[in-house]
Scaffold this active site. Sequence first.
Site, PDB file in Angstrom:
ATOM      1  NE  ARG A 172     -77.623  26.269 -20.266  1.00 27.22           N
ATOM      2  CZ  ARG A 172     -76.231  25.917 -20.747  1.00 27.22           C
ATOM      3  NH1 ARG A 172     -75.756  26.702 -21.576  1.00 27.22           N
ATOM      4  NH2 ARG A 172     -76.100  24.514 -20.700  1.00 27.22           N
ATOM      5  CD  GLU A 186     -68.907  20.189 -24.679  1.00 21.64           C
ATOM      6  OE1 GLU A 186     -69.735  20.969 -24.323  1.00 21.64           O
ATOM      7  OE2 GLU A 186     -67.595  20.574 -24.563  1.00 21.64           O
TER       8      GLU A 186
HETATM    9  O1  LIG Z   1     -74.671  21.294 -29.045  1.00 23.69           O
HETATM   10  P1  LIG Z   1     -74.770  20.622 -27.833  1.00 23.69           P
HETATM   11  O2  LIG Z   1     -73.636  19.754 -27.571  1.00 23.69           O
HETATM   12  O3  LIG Z   1     -76.077  19.890 -27.836  1.00 23.69           O
HETATM   13  O4  LIG Z   1     -74.992  21.367 -26.539  1.00 23.69           O
HETATM   14  C1  LIG Z   1     -75.650  22.578 -26.578  1.00 23.69           C
HETATM   15  C2  LIG Z   1     -76.728  22.424 -25.663  1.00 23.69           C
HETATM   16  O5  LIG Z   1     -76.382  22.397 -24.282  1.00 23.69           O
HETATM   17  C3  LIG Z   1     -77.049  23.028 -23.297  1.00 23.69           C
HETATM   18  O6  LIG Z   1     -78.194  22.836 -22.658  1.00 23.69           O
HETATM   19  P2  LIG Z   1     -78.183  21.563 -21.588  1.00 23.69           P
HETATM   20  O7  LIG Z   1     -78.471  20.192 -22.184  1.00 23.69           O
HETATM   21  O8  LIG Z   1     -77.028  21.625 -20.969  1.00 23.69           O
HETATM   22  O9  LIG Z   1     -79.480  22.003 -20.583  1.00 23.69           O
HETATM   23  P3  LIG Z   1     -79.916  23.325 -20.109  1.00 23.69           P
HETATM   24  O10 LIG Z   1     -80.226  24.193 -21.192  1.00 23.69           O
HETATM   25  O11 LIG Z   1     -81.313  22.808 -19.201  1.00 23.69           O
HETATM   26  O12 LIG Z   1     -78.932  24.016 -19.116  1.00 23.69           O
HETATM   27  C4  LIG Z   1     -77.338  24.317 -24.221  1.00 23.69           C
HETATM   28  O13 LIG Z   1     -78.331  25.107 -23.621  1.00 23.69           O
HETATM   29  C5  LIG Z   1     -77.486  23.789 -25.552  1.00 23.69           C
HETATM   30  O14 LIG Z   1     -79.228  23.375 -25.540  1.00 23.69           O
HETATM   31  N1  LIG Z   2     -69.281  24.165 -22.949  1.00 31.84           N
HETATM   32  C1  LIG Z   2     -70.520  24.605 -22.786  1.00 31.84           C
HETATM   33  N2  LIG Z   2     -70.824  25.634 -22.295  1.00 31.84           N
HETATM   34  C2  LIG Z   2     -71.981  25.964 -22.135  1.00 31.84           C
HETATM   35  N3  LIG Z   2     -73.211  25.419 -22.710  1.00 31.84           N
HETATM   36  C3  LIG Z   2     -72.749  24.148 -23.420  1.00 31.84           C
HETATM   37  N4  LIG Z   2     -73.710  23.186 -23.664  1.00 31.84           N
HETATM   38  C4  LIG Z   2     -72.945  22.337 -24.187  1.00 31.84           C
HETATM   39  N5  LIG Z   2     -71.614  22.576 -24.045  1.00 31.84           N
HETATM   40  C5  LIG Z   2     -71.610  23.675 -23.381  1.00 31.84           C
END
Ligand SMILES: O=P(O)(O)OC[C@H]1O[C@H](OP(=O)(O)OP(=O)(O)O)[C@H](O)[C@@H]1O
Ligand SMILES: Nc1ncnc2[nH]cnc12
Length: 170
Positions: free
Chosen positions: A58, A95
């Site tokens: 993302r 998370e």
């Molecule tokens: O602050 P944090 O607790 O680290 O969470 C935030 C991260 O989580 C999500 O990515 P995710 O790892 O879900 O992967 P994606 O982007 O491939 O969906 C989002 O895009 C951030 O990179």
């Molecule tokens: N609660 C949340 N919603 C969307 N993206 C996330 N990445 C980590 N935590 C998330």
Amino acid sequence: MDLRSYIRDVPDFPKPGILFKDITPLLADPSAYAYAVAKLAAHYATRPVDAIAAAEARGFLFAAPMALELRKPLIPLRKPGKLPFQTHSYKYDLEYGSAELQVHIDAIAPHAQVLLVDDVLATGGTMAAACKLVEQAGGKVAGCAFLLELTHLQGRERLAGYDCFSLIQC
Ligand SMILES: O=P(O)(O)OC[C@H]1O[C@H](OP(=O)(O)OP(=O)(O)O)[C@H](O)[C@@H]1O
Ligand SMILES: Nc1ncnc2[nH]cnc12
């Protein structure tokens, strides 16, 4: 424009107890998406930034249009096994799980000011790992930019010492 209205709450995704902030309604609206990218880019227009980096997936959705808008090189930080050349790696906690990021060893010029971009700041684990990876690769962190900050998770505290900016807080 009220960008908050383009973020959908999805309870219990991807695990029970997680309130997932779904950005797809914003991506589906070109006016809202363009507005968000322009506002993020404008914040850095006069700051020293040599390149823009983001973690997949993302993060790419905001880093790529920002890199084009600011006319800066784009550096992908990828999950293991995706980059074809030699890499630096960094492991981190999320998370809802754990993960690892990699960057090509020649992606970041020595002492380059790298702006890191992501869609969501939750615990800050991903961005903290991205910062460490940039530094391991020889760069400096110019700042950390987010579309959305989940303030109750206090990710900003985990990123103490780095300049953080978020467009929406909730
Ligand atoms: O602050 P944090 O607790 O680290 O969470 C935030 C991260 O989580 C999500 O990515 P995710 O790892 O879900 O992967 P994606 O982007 O491939 O969906 C989002 O895009 C951030 O990179
Ligand atoms: N609660 C949340 N919603 C969307 N993206 C996330 N990445 C980590 N935590 C998330």
